[in-house]
Motif scaffolding. Structure first.
Motif, mmCIF file in Angstrom:
data_model
loop_
_atom_site.group_PDB
_atom_site.id
_atom_site.type_symbol
_atom_site.label_atom_id
_atom_site.label_comp_id
_atom_site.label_asym_id
_atom_site.label_seq_id
_atom_site.Cartn_x
_atom_site.Cartn_y
_atom_site.Cartn_z
ATOM 1 N N SER A 85 -11.398 6.871 15.653
ATOM 2 C CA SER A 85 -10.210 7.538 14.811
ATOM 3 C C SER A 85 -10.787 7.205 13.304
ATOM 4 C CB SER A 85 -8.953 6.676 14.875
ATOM 5 O OG SER A 85 -9.052 5.305 14.492
ATOM 6 N N VAL A 86 -10.078 8.180 12.535
ATOM 7 C CA VAL A 86 -10.210 7.928 10.948
ATOM 8 C C VAL A 86 -9.892 6.358 10.829
ATOM 9 C CG1 VAL A 86 -9.820 8.561 8.818
ATOM 10 C CG2 VAL A 86 -9.783 10.260 10.825
ATOM 11 N N HIS A 87 -9.158 6.039 11.031
ATOM 12 C CA HIS A 87 -8.649 4.513 10.665
ATOM 13 C C HIS A 87 -9.818 3.517 11.083
ATOM 14 C CE1 HIS A 87 -6.683 0.576 10.492
ATOM 15 N NE2 HIS A 87 -6.329 1.035 9.395
ATOM 16 N N GLY A 88 -10.272 3.749 12.503
ATOM 17 C CA GLY A 88 -11.253 3.102 13.100
ATOM 18 C C GLY A 88 -12.602 3.242 12.193
ATOM 19 N N PHE A 89 -12.822 4.410 11.824
ATOM 20 C CA PHE A 89 -14.057 4.743 10.913
ATOM 21 C C PHE A 89 -13.723 3.698 9.574
ATOM 22 C CE2 PHE A 89 -15.343 7.213 7.442
ATOM 23 C CZ PHE A 89 -16.660 7.286 7.420
ATOM 24 N N ALA A 90 -12.942 3.905 8.940
ATOM 25 C CA ALA A 90 -12.751 2.971 7.809
ATOM 26 C C ALA A 90 -12.758 1.732 8.030
ATOM 27 C CB ALA A 90 -11.418 3.468 6.786
ATOM 28 N N SER A 91 -12.007 1.185 9.017
ATOM 29 C CA SER A 91 -11.952 -0.397 9.078
ATOM 30 C C SER A 91 -13.377 -0.840 9.700
ATOM 31 C CB SER A 91 -10.984 -0.503 10.274
ATOM 32 O OG SER A 91 -9.678 -0.122 10.005
ATOM 33 N N ARG A 92 -14.236 0.014 10.114
ATOM 34 C CA ARG A 92 -15.603 -0.583 10.454
ATOM 35 C C ARG A 92 -16.447 -1.009 9.118
ATOM 36 N NH1 ARG A 92 -20.751 2.185 11.745
ATOM 37 N NH2 ARG A 92 -21.774 1.015 13.241
ATOM 38 N N HIS A 93 -16.146 -0.521 8.282
ATOM 39 C CA HIS A 93 -16.764 -0.866 6.893
ATOM 40 C C HIS A 93 -15.937 -1.599 5.813
ATOM 41 C CE1 HIS A 93 -20.135 1.901 8.666
ATOM 42 N NE2 HIS A 93 -19.034 2.890 8.729
ATOM 43 N N VAL A 94 -14.802 -1.687 5.632
ATOM 44 C CA VAL A 94 -14.045 -2.206 4.683
ATOM 45 C C VAL A 94 -12.945 -3.249 5.222
ATOM 46 C CG1 VAL A 94 -14.569 -0.573 3.009
ATOM 47 C CG2 VAL A 94 -12.332 -0.532 4.327
ATOM 48 N N ARG A 95 -12.611 -4.152 4.757
ATOM 49 C CA ARG A 95 -11.525 -5.413 5.163
ATOM 50 C C ARG A 95 -10.301 -5.317 4.492
ATOM 51 N NH1 ARG A 95 -14.004 -8.838 8.584
ATOM 52 N NH2 ARG A 95 -12.536 -10.433 8.325
ATOM 53 N N ASP A 96 -10.116 -4.989 3.401
ATOM 54 C CA ASP A 96 -8.862 -4.783 2.530
ATOM 55 C C ASP A 96 -8.103 -4.030 3.463
ATOM 56 O OD1 ASP A 96 -7.191 -3.978 0.369
ATOM 57 O OD2 ASP A 96 -7.888 -5.736 -0.759
ATOM 58 N N GLU A 97 -6.857 -4.215 3.645
ATOM 59 C CA GLU A 97 -5.957 -3.374 4.397
ATOM 60 C C GLU A 97 -5.503 -2.105 3.370
ATOM 61 O OE1 GLU A 97 -5.216 -3.062 7.552
ATOM 62 O OE2 GLU A 97 -6.250 -4.921 8.240
ATOM 63 N N ARG A 98 -5.253 -2.511 2.102
ATOM 64 C CA ARG A 98 -4.851 -1.364 1.088
ATOM 65 C C ARG A 98 -5.955 -0.467 1.040
ATOM 66 N NH1 ARG A 98 -4.531 -4.404 -4.309
ATOM 67 N NH2 ARG A 98 -6.457 -5.120 -3.270
ATOM 68 N N LEU A 99 -7.281 -0.615 1.044
ATOM 69 C CA LEU A 99 -8.595 0.211 1.088
ATOM 70 C C LEU A 99 -8.585 0.983 2.299
ATOM 71 C CD1 LEU A 99 -10.470 1.368 -0.710
ATOM 72 C CD2 LEU A 99 -11.908 -0.475 0.061
ATOM 73 N N ARG A 100 -8.162 0.123 3.401
ATOM 74 C CA ARG A 100 -8.588 1.122 4.797
ATOM 75 C C ARG A 100 -7.324 2.118 4.727
ATOM 76 N NH1 ARG A 100 -8.746 -3.985 9.137
ATOM 77 N NH2 ARG A 100 -11.225 -4.583 9.112
#
Length: 514
Positions: free
Chosen positions: A186-201
């Motif tokens: 998913s798009v969220h999975g893609f972002a979460s793979r690289h960044v940890r800050d929930e706001r940035l995700r």
């Protein structure tokens, strides 16, 4: 408004004009997909008639005017202006001579529930400095996301968005690239793979909501938007998006097309397995060599072809399909200006995943919400009376497959939007409010003929994308074609314009045998 030209009365000895023998294309609907399709067909030698059920062009991009304010009803963000420029070029004209675009900086401001903000822009150095201050531990991951988003863009947009997926072999040919890009994530999975800050995700994954998608299930291919914005910028049309619609109408006028308003199509007529024209709700039959539907794909197959046997898009399959969220849009004007508010603002609520699940899975109207606030008068003050501001607040909500009673809930929900805005972005809103208008999911069903009031048609998921989505070249009938949000590649201005561009590959040229 475009009208059919009638020849003058002929005097003695006057030769009648030669009949127009060009093949006739009927386009159902004048959304951006329909208008773009009509222009492309006109440029390829077709005589074109566009039939619009509403009293003005634009479909979702219609315009509301009241109390001296101008409100774009739907799309407000232009991210790939070259797709519009192509349409002007096909007519031998330049877009900049007819329409004024302004590049926005920032693209939008993100406001989080904890009060933190992030202004997103196309200046890479500035953005990296902002990310370093916003989430310092994630700067390296952010850089990786941008690099990967560019790779996704190169495949998903440059190679796949403008080509038809009319055959399974076309899909199989694209599968290796999609697998390499991990389209299963998913798009969220893609972002979460690289960044940890929930706001940035959240900041790097909310974009599917702009096209009706769930960030937690929309394929990571939609992360291409992160690069699309940086490559082409985010633009605003002076006079509002409606000015862009009118520009396209003028192009059609120059081509000699006919555009009819209040012309609701009741049925696509069929003979020997091919579309032969349309029948309007008043009984008028209009013959055509080809039919292009810019209507909601489910409406096209489930209503306009209701009496026809359908191999793929049966009533049962349409019922099983997953549909996008709907939205509530509150259009309002104030007697004062809020000059500290950017042109585009995203105001996030206290929940992200939970709220998304309420909207897409549980289909319940939650107490909390996130919203998109559009302030066009930040860039074009002429859209409101002097000293005033025009706004619209768009809130994602469940479609009508949920059990919300909008007849009783619409006004209380609008009041909650007003209360939230007054407590956060627009202090004193109650005292300065001078005009108001509301659009809810039943309006999408009744005015825009969208199944279940879904604002963006079928939900963009991996198994409802590309070959799995209703095809641009209809699977059910010869000489029937689909454009718009319900077909490949999907919703959003780049998507619907690309769907029209695909017609160049699947519709015969007018000089060929249709």
């Amino acid at each position: 408004m475009l009208t059919e030209l009638h020849p003058p009365s002929l005097g003695s000895g006057t030769r009648a004009p030669a009949p127009d023998r060009r093949p006739h294309a009927v386009v159902i609907g004048s959304g951006f997909g329909g208008l773009a399709a009509a222009i492309r067909l006109g440029a390829r030698g077709y005589r074109v008639t566009v039939l619009e059920a509403l009293d003005q062009p634009g479909g979702r991009a219609r315009v509301f005017r009241q109390d001296g304010f101008t409100f774009d009803a739907g799309p407000t963000i232009v991210t790939a202006p070259f797709l519009f420029e192509e349409l002007w070029a096909l007519c031998g004209r330049r877009m900049e001579d007819d329409v004024k675009l302004t590049s926005l900086d920032p693209f939008y401001r993100l406001v989080f529930d904890d009060g933190s903000t992030l202004d997103c822009c196309g200046d890479e150095e500035a953005m990296q400095a902002r990310i370093a201050a916003f989430a310092p531990d994630d700067l390296s991951g952010y850089r990786t996301i941008l690099k990967d988003a560019e790779a996704i863009y190169r495949v998903a947009f440059e190679k796949l968005a403008h080509v038809p997926f009319s055959t399974l072999s076309a899909m199989l040919k694209a599968m290796p690239a999609m697998a390499w890009l991990r389209a299963d994530r998913s798009v969220h999975g893609f972002a979460s793979r690289h960044v940890r800050d929930e706001r940035l995700r959240t900041a790097l994954s909310f974009h599917p909501l702009f096209i009706g998608g769930n960030p937690f299930s929309a394929t990571a291919m939609y992360a291409l938007v992160l690069h699309l914005e940086r490559k082409f910028g985010v633009h605003f049309v002076h006079g509002g998006t409606g000015a862009l619609v009118q520009g396209l109408v003028r192009l059609l006028e120059g081509q000699g097309a006919t555009l009819r308003y209040g012309a609701k199509v009741a049925e696509i007529t069929v003979a020997k397995g091919a579309a032969t024209g349309v029948r309007l709700s008043d009984g008028e039959v209009i013959a055509a060599d080809i039919v292009v539907s810019n209507a909601d794909a489910t409406y096209t197959y489930g209503t306009l072809l209701k009496a026809q046997p359908r191999r793929r898009w049966s009533d049962a399959k349409l019922q099983r399909a997953r549909y996008s969220m709907s939205v509530v849009v509150w259009y309002f004007g104030t007697r004062r200006r809020y000059d500290d508010i950017e042109h585009h603002t995203i105001l996030f609520g206290p929940r992200y995943r939970g709220l998304i699940d309420d909207i897409f899975e549980r289909k319940v109207l939650a107490e909390d919400f996130s919203l998109y606030l559009h302030r066009p008068t930040a860039t074009d003050p002429g859209l409101a009376p002097e000293g005033c501001d025009a706004f619209y607040a768009l809130v994602p909500v469940p479609n009508l497959q949920g059990d919300t009673d909008w007849a009783t809930q619409a006004e209380p929900f609008r009041a909650r939007i007003q209360e939230r805005l007054e407590a956060t972005l627009l202090p004193g809103l109650s005292e300065t409010l001078v005009t108001s208008r509301l659009m809810t999911p039943p309006d999408f069903r009744d005015d825009l003929l969208s199944a279940h009031g879904a604002a963006f048609g079928m939900e963009p998921r991996l198994l409802q994308s590309a070959w799995f989505r209703p095809h641009n070249l209809s699977e059910e009938l010869d000489r029937l074609y689909l454009v718009g949000a319900g077909t490949h590649p999907g919703a959003g201005l780049p998507g619907v314009l690309s769907s029209a561009k695909i017609l160049d590959m699947v519709v015969p040229h007018a000089t060929e045998r249709v």
